[in-house]
Enzyme design. Sequence first.
Site, PDB file in Angstrom:
ATOM      1  N   SER A  21       0.844  -1.192   0.000  1.00 28.88           N
ATOM      2  CA  SER A  21       0.000   0.000   0.000  1.00 28.88           C
ATOM      3  C   SER A  21       0.882   1.246   0.000  1.00 28.88           C
ATOM      4  CB  SER A  21      -0.943  -0.027   1.203  1.00 28.88           C
ATOM      5  OG  SER A  21      -1.962   0.936   1.064  1.00 28.88           O
ATOM      6  N   ASN A  22       0.330   2.378   0.375  1.00 27.58           N
ATOM      7  CA  ASN A  22       1.115   3.620   0.413  1.00 27.58           C
ATOM      8  C   ASN A  22       0.619   4.503   1.558  1.00 27.58           C
ATOM      9  OD1 ASN A  22      -1.107   5.377  -0.647  1.00 27.58           O
ATOM     10  ND2 ASN A  22      -0.901   3.939  -2.352  1.00 27.58           N
ATOM     11  N   ARG A  23       1.228   5.682   1.719  1.00 20.75           N
ATOM     12  CA  ARG A  23       0.966   6.519   2.897  1.00 20.75           C
ATOM     13  C   ARG A  23      -0.301   7.368   2.797  1.00 20.75           C
ATOM     14  NH1 ARG A  23       5.688  10.180   2.893  1.00 20.75           N
ATOM     15  NH2 ARG A  23       4.254  11.415   4.129  1.00 20.75           N
ATOM     16  N   SER A  24      -1.068   7.238   1.743  1.00 14.92           N
ATOM     17  CA  SER A  24      -2.241   8.109   1.592  1.00 14.92           C
ATOM     18  C   SER A  24      -3.200   7.987   2.779  1.00 14.92           C
ATOM     19  CB  SER A  24      -2.981   7.751   0.304  1.00 14.92           C
ATOM     20  OG  SER A  24      -4.221   8.421   0.263  1.00 14.92           O
ATOM     21  N   ALA A  88      -4.740   7.364  -4.184  1.00 14.64           N
ATOM     22  CA  ALA A  88      -3.338   6.993  -4.434  1.00 14.64           C
ATOM     23  C   ALA A  88      -3.331   5.517  -4.809  1.00 14.64           C
ATOM     24  CB  ALA A  88      -2.504   7.256  -3.191  1.00 14.64           C
TER      25      ALA A  88
END
Length: 217
Positions: A21-24, A88
């Site tokens: 995943s990502n930091r969004s 994101a």
Amino acid sequence: MRIVVTAGPTREPIDPVRFISNRSSGKMGYAIAEAACEARHQVTLISGPVAIDAPPNAKIVKITTSDELYEAVHQHVPACDVLVMCAAVSDYKPAQAATRKLEKQTREFALRLTPTRDILASLADENRSYLVVGFAAETHDLAVSAEEKLVRKHCDVIIANDVSGRDSGMESDDNEITIFFRDRDPIHISRARKKIIARKILKIVCESLEKRLTKKT
Ligand code: CTP
């Protein structure tokens, strides 16, 4: 105006308990959805997993993976006036998600990744009935990259933000953006709370939509 906003990250499963995943945080997309609800627009918020409350008047569509987001966007855009693609989206997913939890390895191992589909680029470019607003998360060469994405991803408008620092962009309550268009000079919005930025974005999006409709008639 009927507006579809996508927000938050996607999660691409590795196995039943792990994902990429990502930091969004979803804060920017949720702020835009909230500003649109306040202005009494009809809002559909397609959201990845986030820890914030949705505006009470928005229709919420929950997604987890980039494939689910792809399907949800394609399902909802035909009946909208504006798509704001703030999510994101993970650019890669594991080539295969294991059905059972992977056991710990004692040595290095490689995880094979495959590119996800680009949702914006997959939308029809010609004769579409809705305005497309993309986001560009950049750590360097912001203007060049954003203008390139505006064309490559068939957007009418692209909102670029610098995500290299912790005080603006991802996870933060603040943002600073530059908005690029196909047919006019960019507009810079200085650092402010995402809620304030969201209202300004909405105003500019409404103006762009009106301009587009006037051109067509
Ligand atoms: N986006 C999309 N589908 C993807 C990846 C991104 O529709 N598979 C959308 C995002 O929602 C955003 C825009 O494309 O509106 C730009 O996203 P960004 O992450 O900045 O661009 P990428 O295409 O991922 O390019 P790069 O990572 O090389 O900057």
